[in-house]
Enzyme design. Sequence first.
Site, PDB file in Angstrom:
ATOM      1  N   GLY A  57       4.888   7.199   2.690  1.00 19.71           N
ATOM      2  CA  GLY A  57       5.597   6.566   1.576  1.00 19.71           C
ATOM      3  C   GLY A  57       4.921   5.253   1.232  1.00 19.71           C
ATOM      4  N   GLY A  70       0.823  -1.207   0.000  1.00 23.58           N
ATOM      5  CA  GLY A  70       0.000   0.000   0.000  1.00 23.58           C
ATOM      6  C   GLY A  70       0.843   1.236   0.000  1.00 23.58           C
ATOM      7  NE  ARG A  80      -5.178   7.949   7.190  1.00 21.23           N
ATOM      8  CZ  ARG A  80      -6.152   8.682   7.674  1.00 21.23           C
ATOM      9  NH1 ARG A  80      -7.404   8.374   7.425  1.00 21.23           N
ATOM     10  NH2 ARG A  80      -5.906   9.746   8.431  1.00 21.23           N
ATOM     11  CG  ASN A  81      -2.347   5.358  10.144  1.00 23.98           C
ATOM     12  OD1 ASN A  81      -1.784   4.817   9.191  1.00 23.98           O
ATOM     13  ND2 ASN A  81      -2.450   6.659  10.270  1.00 23.98           N
ATOM     14  CG  ASP A 134       1.931   4.626  10.264  1.00 26.06           C
ATOM     15  OD1 ASP A 134       2.973   3.946  10.234  1.00 26.06           O
ATOM     16  OD2 ASP A 134       1.242   4.849   9.265  1.00 26.06           O
ATOM     17  CG  ASP A 136      -2.360   9.999  10.478  1.00 24.47           C
ATOM     18  OD1 ASP A 136      -3.577  10.218  10.321  1.00 24.47           O
ATOM     19  OD2 ASP A 136      -1.589   9.698   9.545  1.00 24.47           O
ATOM     20  CE  LYS A 169       4.698   2.626   7.409  1.00 24.10           C
ATOM     21  NZ  LYS A 169       3.481   3.228   7.862  1.00 24.10           N
TER      22      LYS A 169
HETATM   23  P1  AMP Z   1       0.712   3.532   5.809  1.00 29.22           P
HETATM   24  O1  AMP Z   1       1.790   4.195   5.050  1.00 29.22           O
HETATM   25  O2  AMP Z   1       1.154   3.109   7.170  1.00 29.22           O
HETATM   26  O3  AMP Z   1      -0.555   4.307   5.831  1.00 29.22           O
HETATM   27  O4  AMP Z   1       0.426   2.139   5.053  1.00 29.22           O
HETATM   28  C1  AMP Z   1      -0.224   2.059   3.804  1.00 29.22           C
HETATM   29  C2  AMP Z   1      -0.878   0.700   3.661  1.00 29.22           C
HETATM   30  O5  AMP Z   1       0.113  -0.340   3.699  1.00 29.22           O
HETATM   31  C3  AMP Z   1      -1.830   0.340   4.815  1.00 29.22           C
HETATM   32  O6  AMP Z   1      -3.105   0.856   4.577  1.00 29.22           O
HETATM   33  C4  AMP Z   1      -1.807  -1.175   4.779  1.00 29.22           C
HETATM   34  O7  AMP Z   1      -2.671  -1.666   3.776  1.00 29.22           O
HETATM   35  C5  AMP Z   1      -0.376  -1.492   4.363  1.00 29.22           C
HETATM   36  N1  AMP Z   1       0.466  -1.758   5.558  1.00 29.22           N
HETATM   37  C6  AMP Z   1       1.153  -0.854   6.297  1.00 29.22           C
HETATM   38  N2  AMP Z   1       1.847  -1.440   7.287  1.00 29.22           N
HETATM   39  C7  AMP Z   1       1.591  -2.765   7.196  1.00 29.22           C
HETATM   40  C8  AMP Z   1       1.987  -3.929   7.974  1.00 29.22           C
HETATM   41  N3  AMP Z   1       2.788  -3.812   9.049  1.00 29.22           N
HETATM   42  N4  AMP Z   1       1.499  -5.131   7.617  1.00 29.22           N
HETATM   43  C9  AMP Z   1       0.675  -5.232   6.540  1.00 29.22           C
HETATM   44  N5  AMP Z   1       0.264  -4.201   5.781  1.00 29.22           N
HETATM   45  C10 AMP Z   1       0.703  -2.975   6.098  1.00 29.22           C
END
Ligand code: AMP
Length: 447
Positions: A199, A194, A311-312, A325, A307, A215
């Site tokens: 990022g 995602g 989504r987080n 996050d 935040d 990330k």
């Molecule tokens: P973020 O940048 O943290 O908003 O992450 C963007 C997307 O990546 C999230 O909405 C999840 O779908 C996926 N994602 C982030 N962190 C994880 C993780 N630790 N395990 C699985 N998917 C993740």
Amino acid sequence: MSPCTYPSFPRLFHALYDFTARCSEELSVTRGDRLYALKEEGDYIFARRLSSPPSTGLVPINYVAKATPEMLSDQPWYFCEINRTQAQQLLLSPANAPGAFLIRPSESSLGDYSLSVRAQAKVCHYRISTAPGGSLYLQEGRLFPSLQSLLTYYKANWKLIQNPLLQPCVPQRPPAQDKWERPRSEFVLGKKLGEGYFGQVWEGLWRGSVPVAVKTIKSANMKMADLAKEIEALKTLRHERLIRLYAVCSDGEPVYIVTELMCKGSLQSYLGSPEGQALSLPLLLSFACQVAEGMGYLEERRVVHRDLAARNVLVGHDLTCKVADFGLARLLKDDVYSPSSGFKIPVKWTAPEAANYRVFTQKSDIWSFGILLYEIFTYGQCPYEGMSNQETLQRISRELPCPAACPAEVYTLMLRCWKDSPEERPTFAMLWEKLGTMHRHLHLALL
Ligand code: AMP
């Protein structure tokens, strides 16, 4: 434990992997050993081994897990965070021989389990289903009260499944971690999971064996001088309801922030999926409770998330939720994450005092939690649907209507989270307690 008590430091642990002491201060442990932690020392616990011979010393924290009341997670053959492909890779790795087996939650059938067994050069998987009375069975008509008794039976009668069950699968040990800063070459990135404010997020493998989420952040967007300090702070935050930070690579571009992998992705996308849309009220309440618990831990440590939103929050196999996050927003340069840059700040989740004057506090997190409750009980709908950020900010009242699936008691809590005056908003400890009580009552009523 009442939902309102946070043991600031869990005491009882069990060893996840064998660990051989490298100096006289360290303690060698064998997978399954029970440990009593006397204190936490950075990336180690100073612990007393309860199994014989008793002894004390330092053990890396990533070699142990908190012992839970339900003994399943203490069983050497139970792998709770592993999917079919990973089970296959693990069982076929050199650490395991034919006859190695494990049980994991089923990916395709919620609440059921799968037994994976290494034959010679392949792995066979068997579904373990739950009968209406709660008994478990692998073959129709052969019912067992527990996974343990089912395994005992098939170990003795392995010809029924044509594969002997000889020894529990040996897990891959994470590298003993002395430094959080790791070389980039230790991580291989796979599928993109995602993209967020910070990022991109990738599924990855650490040293060829440990599944992780990576990330990637452009250092141009980041206050690099604060990174080391912030990572120091983040790595002290350890709770079952928070995503665990594993490592960082800040030497070169892009910066990697490496965390545990949560297989069902974000709560927001999960709620919108066909599986999420079929969730019952007790499960929705359990999500709300789990997030309140994780945020309660941050509240106790005076950490502001900034935040908080569905989504987080990330969802694991067994529908556990973890807050992700936390603290990252502070690392982003002001022009990336500020109301003046317009679209970057998540206005619809942000308390008025934070959106207008940048006053981010635990009470602005409480406001966001109210919006997150709305997301949960609308099965992932966007708040203030159809309105722009500007229109949302200009509303006289930011209160949202009660979602159809939302109990009146929960809606009352949402309204308290959206009090104009931050001091009038509740605490996470109180929200956790109230949601926990509602969850238990609902559960009992449905029994
Ligand atoms: P973020 O940048 O943290 O908003 O992450 C963007 C997307 O990546 C999230 O909405 C999840 O779908 C996926 N994602 C982030 N962190 C994880 C993780 N630790 N395990 C699985 N998917 C993740």
